[in-house]
Design an enzyme around this catalytic site. Structure first.
Site, mmCIF file in Angstrom:
data_model
loop_
_atom_site.group_PDB
_atom_site.id
_atom_site.type_symbol
_atom_site.label_atom_id
_atom_site.label_comp_id
_atom_site.label_asym_id
_atom_site.label_seq_id
_atom_site.Cartn_x
_atom_site.Cartn_y
_atom_site.Cartn_z
ATOM 1 N N SER A 149 0.877 -1.175 0.000
ATOM 2 C CA SER A 149 0.000 0.000 0.000
ATOM 3 C C SER A 149 0.912 1.222 0.000
ATOM 4 C CB SER A 149 -0.850 0.003 1.283
ATOM 5 O OG SER A 149 -1.472 1.256 1.466
ATOM 6 N N TYR A 163 -1.644 -1.032 10.371
ATOM 7 C CA TYR A 163 -1.718 -1.238 8.911
ATOM 8 C C TYR A 163 -0.436 -0.707 8.267
ATOM 9 C CZ TYR A 163 -3.869 -1.317 4.213
ATOM 10 O OH TYR A 163 -4.161 -1.575 2.886
HETATM 11 N N1 LIG Z 1 -8.570 -1.049 -1.602
HETATM 12 C C1 LIG Z 1 -7.590 -0.204 -1.360
HETATM 13 O O1 LIG Z 1 -7.762 1.023 -1.342
HETATM 14 C C2 LIG Z 1 -6.201 -0.719 -1.095
HETATM 15 C C3 LIG Z 1 -5.156 0.223 -1.051
HETATM 16 C C4 LIG Z 1 -3.878 -0.215 -0.797
HETATM 17 C C5 LIG Z 1 -3.639 -1.557 -0.600
HETATM 18 N N2 LIG Z 1 -4.651 -2.450 -0.630
HETATM 19 C C6 LIG Z 1 -4.328 -3.853 -0.397
HETATM 20 O O2 LIG Z 1 -4.786 -4.634 -1.473
HETATM 21 C C7 LIG Z 1 -5.077 -5.951 -1.009
HETATM 22 C C8 LIG Z 1 -6.456 -6.371 -1.502
HETATM 23 O O3 LIG Z 1 -7.400 -5.459 -0.990
HETATM 24 P P1 LIG Z 1 -8.842 -5.238 -1.637
HETATM 25 O O4 LIG Z 1 -9.102 -3.794 -1.557
HETATM 26 O O5 LIG Z 1 -8.951 -5.956 -2.927
HETATM 27 O O6 LIG Z 1 -9.744 -5.938 -0.501
HETATM 28 P P2 LIG Z 1 -11.003 -6.925 -0.579
HETATM 29 O O7 LIG Z 1 -11.538 -6.929 0.806
HETATM 30 O O8 LIG Z 1 -11.909 -6.580 -1.705
HETATM 31 O O9 LIG Z 1 -10.326 -8.324 -0.888
HETATM 32 C C9 LIG Z 1 -9.460 -8.959 0.019
HETATM 33 C C10 LIG Z 1 -9.564 -10.456 -0.189
HETATM 34 O O10 LIG Z 1 -8.606 -11.081 0.698
HETATM 35 C C11 LIG Z 1 -9.238 -12.161 1.345
HETATM 36 N N3 LIG Z 1 -8.587 -12.395 2.631
HETATM 37 C C12 LIG Z 1 -8.596 -11.592 3.715
HETATM 38 N N4 LIG Z 1 -7.928 -12.179 4.719
HETATM 39 C C13 LIG Z 1 -7.488 -13.364 4.261
HETATM 40 C C14 LIG Z 1 -6.750 -14.408 4.831
HETATM 41 N N5 LIG Z 1 -6.372 -14.382 6.115
HETATM 42 N N6 LIG Z 1 -6.444 -15.489 4.068
HETATM 43 C C15 LIG Z 1 -6.848 -15.545 2.780
HETATM 44 N N7 LIG Z 1 -7.582 -14.584 2.178
HETATM 45 C C16 LIG Z 1 -7.894 -13.510 2.921
HETATM 46 C C17 LIG Z 1 -10.688 -11.724 1.516
HETATM 47 O O11 LIG Z 1 -11.545 -12.840 1.733
HETATM 48 C C18 LIG Z 1 -10.940 -11.013 0.208
HETATM 49 O O12 LIG Z 1 -11.401 -11.879 -0.793
HETATM 50 C C19 LIG Z 1 -4.932 -5.907 0.517
HETATM 51 O O13 LIG Z 1 -3.663 -6.418 0.869
HETATM 52 C C20 LIG Z 1 -5.013 -4.428 0.826
HETATM 53 O O14 LIG Z 1 -4.347 -4.090 2.022
HETATM 54 C C21 LIG Z 1 -5.935 -2.061 -0.887
#
Ligand SMILES: NC(=O)c1ccc[n+]([C@@H]2O[C@H](COP(=O)([O-])OP(=O)(O)OC[C@H]3O[C@@H](n4cnc5c(N)ncnc54)[C@H](O)[C@@H]3O)[C@@H](O)[C@H]2O)c1
Length: 259
Positions: A149, A163
């Protein structure tokens, strides 16, 4: 530049939603075989059903905080496809799920710290460990792309202490391991997304709020991150390792950009 990943086996954690789901779709569109991993099997299966119809894909349930699940996830990939060429370690939880929105360090419950570090840092470490064990033993190189991130590069008001600590940890682990595995021709990079509209952000904010302060004037989409993951996994990125790439609409470009 046409990216062709045909014949490559790619594993995506957190493939059941958001960025992970879109990455699975993009990897399949580039011709890769895909291992869709999620803690919820039904969500992983749903993603597998969305892929390019000629894609060879399997859905696997694994919680990335469980060493047994993670080792089984790699074993299933190898047993079905014979090998693992590439992994996108993307699974993560956000501040809303951990109950830390708006809290400062001294206000964080220990359970929230443990959850965010456990999934977002230790989970990536466990995945890398299992993936690298296979890649090193196989001796034919490989690619790992981690998902951190911009909260892994800078202090970020919409994140929380745990985080940010976890995501800075993923960036550091990526740089260190790129050195360690370069002799094996295993490339390891990390993407640092800015605010992206997914379930993780929709849990606590509207698109207007998520996109506020982004110089390009909008929140990012899962596709914006998926295309970077596919590029970094491809031979077009063959000379890139140990790098952290912000994909953030200009957020980390500097204060003046967002003033
Ligand atoms: N959305 C944002 O703005 C953003 C920004 C920066 C970084 N991220 C990072 O991107 C990644 C994906 O985020 P997203 O926004 O697509 O979220 P999301 O919630 O849409 O998807 C996350 C997925 O990870 C799975 N998951 C969570 N914990 C888990 C575990 N312990 N074991 C296996 N699967 C697990 C969930 O079931 C879900 O399907 C994350 O690492 C998040 O920190 C997201």
């Amino acid at each position: 530049m046409l990216i062709d990943l045909s014949g490559r086996t790619v594993l995506v954690t957190g493939g059941g939603s958001g960025i992970g789901r879109e990455a699975c779709i993009a990897y399949a569109a580039s011709g890769a075989d895909v291992v869709v991993v999620d803690r919820h099997l039904a969500a992983a299966e749903e993603t597998a059903a969305l892929l390019r119809p000629d894609t060879d894909a399997i859905a696997v349930r694994a919680d990335v905080t469980s060493e047994g699940d993670v080792s089984n996830m790699v074993a299933q990939a190898v047993s079905h496809f014979g090998k693992l060429d590439c992994a996108f370690n993307n699974a993560g939880v956000g501040v809303a799920e951990a109950g830390t929105s708006g809290k400062r360090l001294h206000e964080l419950p220990r359970a929230s710290w443990d959850m965010l570090i456990g999934v977002n840092l230790t989970g990536v470490w466990l995945c890398m460990k299992a993936e690298l064990e296979h890649m090193v033993a196989r001796g034919q190189g490989g690619v790992i792309v981690n998902n951190a991130s911009i909260a892994g590069l800078i202090g970020f008001p919409k994140a929380s202490n745990a985080y940010g600590a976890a995501k800075h940890g993923v960036v550091g682990m990526t740089r260190q391991s790129a050195f360690e595995y370069a002799p094996d021709n295993i490339r390891i990079n990390v993407i640092c997304p800015g605010p992206i509209m997914t379930a993780l952000t929709a849990a606590h904010a509207t698109p207007e709020v998520v996109g506020s302060g982004v110089p390009l004037g909008r929140p990012g989409s899962p596709e914006d991150i998926a295309s970077m993951a596919v590029y970094l996994s491809s031979d077009q990125a063959a000379f890139i390792t140990g790098m952290a790439f912000a994909v953030d609409g200009g957020v980390t470009a500097g204060q003046l950009a967002s003033a």
